[in-house]
Write an enzyme that holds these catalytic residues in place. Structure first.
Site, PDB file in Angstrom:
ATOM      1  N   HIS A  42      42.823  55.525   3.927  1.00 11.80           N
ATOM      2  CA  HIS A  42      41.987  55.311   2.613  1.00 11.80           C
ATOM      3  C   HIS A  42      40.582  55.407   2.741  1.00 11.80           C
ATOM      4  CE1 HIS A  42      46.388  54.081   2.848  1.00 11.80           C
ATOM      5  NE2 HIS A  42      46.925  54.564   2.060  1.00 11.80           N
ATOM      6  N   HIS A 290      41.867  60.229  -1.462  1.00  9.68           N
ATOM      7  CA  HIS A 290      42.852  59.040  -1.060  1.00  9.68           C
ATOM      8  C   HIS A 290      43.331  58.563   0.798  1.00  9.68           C
ATOM      9  CE1 HIS A 290      46.121  56.084  -2.524  1.00  9.68           C
ATOM     10  NE2 HIS A 290      46.528  56.159  -1.181  1.00  9.68           N
ATOM     11  N   GLU A 442      60.151  37.584 -14.399  1.00  2.41           N
ATOM     12  CA  GLU A 442      60.329  37.223 -13.146  1.00  2.41           C
ATOM     13  C   GLU A 442      59.486  37.501 -11.872  1.00  2.41           C
ATOM     14  OE1 GLU A 442      62.434  38.213 -14.832  1.00  2.41           O
ATOM     15  OE2 GLU A 442      64.189  36.957 -15.501  1.00  2.41           O
ATOM     16  N   HIS A 503      75.976  39.450 -13.960  1.00  4.61           N
ATOM     17  CA  HIS A 503      74.966  37.635 -13.905  1.00  4.61           C
ATOM     18  C   HIS A 503      75.733  36.728 -12.346  1.00  4.61           C
ATOM     19  CE1 HIS A 503      73.463  38.529 -17.523  1.00  4.61           C
ATOM     20  NE2 HIS A 503      73.440  37.553 -17.562  1.00  4.61           N
TER      21      HIS A 503
HETATM   22  C1  LIG Z   1      54.537  49.291  -4.823  1.00  3.53           C
HETATM   23  C2  LIG Z   1      53.987  50.646  -4.279  1.00  3.53           C
HETATM   24  N1  LIG Z   1      54.534  51.736  -4.640  1.00  3.53           N
HETATM   25  C3  LIG Z   1      53.712  52.607  -3.642  1.00  3.53           C
HETATM   26  C4  LIG Z   1      52.654  52.648  -3.371  1.00  3.53           C
HETATM   27  C5  LIG Z   1      52.273  53.805  -1.984  1.00  3.53           C
HETATM   28  N2  LIG Z   1      50.215  54.257  -2.548  1.00  3.53           N
HETATM   29  C6  LIG Z   1      50.195  53.543  -2.306  1.00  3.53           C
HETATM   30  S1  LIG Z   1      48.477  53.611  -3.367  1.00  3.53           S
HETATM   31  C7  LIG Z   1      49.436  54.861  -3.677  1.00  3.53           C
HETATM   32  C8  LIG Z   1      48.745  55.874  -5.049  1.00  3.53           C
HETATM   33  C9  LIG Z   1      48.036  54.675  -5.808  1.00  3.53           C
HETATM   34  O1  LIG Z   1      46.504  55.140  -6.966  1.00  3.53           O
HETATM   35  P1  LIG Z   1      45.662  54.367  -6.969  1.00  3.53           P
HETATM   36  O2  LIG Z   1      46.134  52.909  -7.785  1.00  3.53           O
HETATM   37  O3  LIG Z   1      44.694  55.198  -8.295  1.00  3.53           O
HETATM   38  O4  LIG Z   1      44.718  54.343  -6.025  1.00  3.53           O
HETATM   39  P2  LIG Z   1      43.445  55.100  -5.219  1.00  3.53           P
HETATM   40  O5  LIG Z   1      44.611  57.004  -5.030  1.00  3.53           O
HETATM   41  O6  LIG Z   1      42.866  55.839  -7.217  1.00  3.53           O
HETATM   42  O7  LIG Z   1      42.733  54.561  -4.561  1.00  3.53           O
HETATM   43  C10 LIG Z   1      50.387  54.942  -4.229  1.00  3.53           C
HETATM   44  C11 LIG Z   1      51.523  55.307  -4.991  1.00  3.53           C
HETATM   45  C12 LIG Z   1      52.445  51.281  -3.054  1.00  3.53           C
HETATM   46  N3  LIG Z   1      51.444  51.077  -2.479  1.00  3.53           N
HETATM   47  N4  LIG Z   1      53.400  50.390  -4.508  1.00  3.53           N
END
Ligand SMILES: Cc1ncc(C[n+]2csc(CCOP(=O)(O)OP(=O)(O)O)c2C)c(N)n1
Ligand SMILES: [Mg+2]
Length: 701
Positions: A42, A290, A442, A503
């Site tokens: 990334h 990204h 939680e 539960h």
């Molecule tokens: C809980 C979770 N869901 C999905 C992902 C997959 N994922 C990684 S980065 C991303 C997009 C994140 O967007 P943002 O936080 O705005 O990051 P940016 O591209 O702006 O750096 C996703 C969906 C993950 N890492 N964790």
């Protein structure tokens, strides 16, 4: 077109502003090059946030690269873990040194340039996402979005607690800040909202989140998913909300961080408007920046935009290393030296407190930690697992001053409230309290107890076993991070029958058993609860889940049956056929052990050579020698019955092809416990009947 040579990026006459820019561009280009080399990763967010991370580390944070585990360091959590190249770059450029799992300083770099060249490759110290147990200088494992910011709340609670317990007039032993960087994903995840809400309530003014407001996630613009007024939301939580409109304006960033440090009584949220893939002519501000390499040509163009040599890769000008050494290096070294001097004086003035801090830092226990643990007398009526747990926790917490925790609003049911004099509640005005109140959150609770564990406190979180589902992502991370976090889950089966299937846990045990490194314990009676805690407290690098009953369980007569200390081996022979030559083995955990004992006694009375095994922990048992395992479950005795009020999944490994499992294949139902036991077949007569059937001794066969 003139090509800029590597030597041209730095010269002896550079101004501070030029050195700032050089350092920022170095973070950017290392990130771009590493992702390109790995053909995955990334790049866009490191390119955008390089100025922030540069400013935070080189101008603000009190962190000594020579000792990344110095207790009073500021903490940096990269909650948008996909931007890991930011961290690898800055750990490398600051020359941060490695430590090992025994907290020894090794002198080698935490992240070498070679590691960065091998970004995302096996055994590189620059893996895909920040990993606490793997790379020194990483404060928390991140990647599952939202976890990092939630853990940072635990770290902030820990700092407040540590300061409250250990600081004395003229001795500010603890006084550090926690910085967490997050993106749109962290803001959208529920766990982040839970944690932010609690942080606001607790007035954690040592906590600063910086939100990368780039309007981009993987599927494109946040216009399609995320249009709320985030500033209003954080104001609503009671945070101090600031905005920096240009992520490249490092003076503004520094100013905002300065305001944070002066703000009392509220955590700070800085909205940082940024451009993902900054400087890339074709990919800036697009989702394409990204999560994929920019491509060689685009990298060339971007480097040109930065004024960086287009053909140089993994270039680190000496001036950049020197600039970091003069910034965070010098500031951190001085801060740690002052602290070390202060701590030496503190050690003479308050030797006992100082030794607590020493022990805690090494995750060791104080002498006498086991003193006065209860021994429960045999009692057919018995005591509930949760009640025994409450008694034990209250003793342990008095013996181990840094053991603390709480429940997600179920303290009175979980019996996790610490009631001894002086235990107190952790609230804004009473940061020394040992009882944390997580509210009905939680997921954040589990992440927060991880944050407390990362801060070297011994922490527990509690809820009903069924709602562990709401906490699972953080529990998984505790295992991945190798943290000794404690999860206390009560109402472990059908014990609260009338509440019904919503539960009643079924698949939870099996799913926790599937998490590598997580110690799962389901004790059979009050004395097994004591032994389970004795085992858990000694863990230094593993989390534990305790599954405890709501209803009373008979306290076994240990003069008749084997000692509960067998818990430490995961499974043990509780009662045996006379002469120890069984023809059938009954295996149970938790509340089903007493049931197995009843069946065992009936079988013995009928002249059938039965053995009963209590198996509170598969995981611990799996780690015993083969010899021990076979002494408990001799391979030639194939007539075996396992009994557990949970999914049958996995029990085949202990009962084999010719054994039988009495467990749950459906959800439960709403009814009084006795009726449920009948309906789902958890009765001694059934177990006896199955055993006889397997032995070919059933009247029915
Ligand atoms: C809980 C979770 N869901 C999905 C992902 C997959 N994922 C990684 S980065 C991303 C997009 C994140 O967007 P943002 O936080 O705005 O990051 P940016 O591209 O702006 O750096 C996703 C969906 C993950 N890492 N964790
Ligand atoms: Mg984004």
């Amino acid at each position: 077109m003139s090509t800029i040579t590597p030597s041209a990026v730095s010269s002896p006459r550079m101004t501070d502003a030029q050195l700032d820019q050089l350092s920022i561009n170095c973070i950017r280009t290392l990130s771009m090059d590493a992702v390109q080399q790995a053909k995955s990763g990334h790049p866009g967010t490191p390119m955008a946030l390089a100025p922030l991370v540069y400013t935070l580390w080189n101008r603000v944070m009190r962190f000594d690269p020579q000792d990344p585990i110095w207790p009073n360091r500021d903490r940096f959590v990269l909650s948008n873990g996909h931007a890991s190249m930011l961290l690898w770059s800055v750990l490398h450029l600051t020359g941060t040194r490695a430590v090992n799992a025994e907290y020894e300083r090794l002198g080698t770099p935490a992240v070498s340039l070679d590691d960065i060249r091998h970004f995302r490759q096996l055994s590189s110290k620059a893996p895909g996402h920040p990993e606490y147990h793997w790379v020194s200088g990483v404060e928390a494992t991140t990647g599952p979005l939202g976890q990092g910011i939630a853990m940072s709340v635990g770290m902030a609670i820990a700092e407040k607690w540590l300061a409250s317990r250990y600081n004395r007039p003229s001795f500010e032993i603890f006084g550090y800040n926690i910085y967490a960087v997050c993106g749109d994903g962290c803001m959208m995840e529920g766990v982040g909202a839970e944690a932010a809400s609690l942080a606001g309530h607790l007035a954690l003014d040592n906590l600063c989140w910086i939100y990368d407001n780039n309007h981009i996630t993987i599927e494109g613009s946040t216009r399609i998913t995320f249009t709320e007024d985030i500033a209003a939301r954080f104001l609503g939580y009671g945070w101090n909300v600031l905005r920096v409109g240009d992520a490249n304006d490092i003076d503004r960033i520094e100013h905002a961080l300065d305001i944070f440090r002066k703000t009392k009584g509220r955590p700070t949220f800085i909205i940082l408007d940024s451009h993902i893939g900054y400087g890339s002519p074709h990919k800036q501000d697009s989702a394409a920046a990204h999560g994929e390499p920019l491509g060689e040509e685009e990298i060339r163009l971007t480097k040109r935009d930065y004024g960086w040599p287009e053909d140089a890769t993994f270039l680190v000008p000496d001036a950049v290393r020197e600039h970091f050494a003069a910034g965070v290096g010098t500031r951190g070294m001085q801060a740690r030296a002052q602290w070390t001097e202060l701590f030496t004086a503190y050690r003479s003035a308050y030797p006992e407190l100082a030794s607590e801090i020493d022990l805690m830092q090494r995750r060791e226990l104080p002498s006498g930690w086991e003193a006065e643990l209860p021994l429960f007398p045999a009692d057919p009526k018995g005591i509930a697992g949760r009640d025994a747990s409450g008694r034990v926790l209250n003793v342990l917490a008095q013996n181990v001053p840094w053991l603390l925790g709480g429940s997600a609003d179920l303290g009175p049911s979980n019996k996790t409230t610490l009631k001894f004099e002086g235990a107190g509640d952790f609230e804004p005005g009473t940061p020394g309290g040992r009882n944390l109140h997580f509210g009905i959150r939680e997921h954040a609770m589990a992440a927060i107890v991880n944050g407390l564990s990362l801060s070297k406190l011994r922490a527990f979180g509690a809820t009903f076993f069924i709602f562990s589902d709401y906490a699972r992502p953080a529990i998984r991370l505790s295992a991945l991070m190798e943290l000794p976090t404690i999860f206390v889950f009560t109402h472990d089966a059908m014990g609260d029958g009338e509440d019904g299937p919503t539960h009643q846990p079924v698949e939870q045990l099996a799913s926790f058993r599937a998490i590598p490194g997580l110690v799962v314990l389901r004790p059979a009676d009050a004395n097994e609860v004591v032994e389970a805690y004795r085992y858990i407290m000694r863990l230094r690098h593993q989390p534990a889940v305790l599954a405890l009953s709501r209803q009373p369980l008979p306290t076994l007569d240990r003069s008749k049956y084997a000692a509960a200390s067998g818990v430490a081996r995961g499974a043990y022979v509780l009662g045996d056929a006379p002469g120890g030559n069984p023809e059938v083995i009954l295996i149970g955990s938790g509340s089903e052990v007493s049931l197995c004992i009843q069946a065992h006694e009936e079988l013995l009375a009928e002249g059938i050579r039965s053995r009963v095994v209590s198996m509170p922990s598969w995981d611990i048992f799996e780690h015993q020698t083969q010899e021990y395992q076979e002494s408990v479950l001799p391979p030639d005795i194939t007539v075996r019955v396992a009994v557990e009020q949970a999914s049958t999944l996995g029990w085949e490994r202990y009962v084999g092809r010719s054994g039988r499992i009495v467990g749950m294949k459906t959800f439960g139902a709403s009814a009084p416990l006795k009726e449920l036991q009948r309906k789902f077949g958890f009765e001694p007569e059934r177990v006896t009947e199955i055993a006889k059937e397997l032995l070919g001794k059933s009247k029915k066969t």
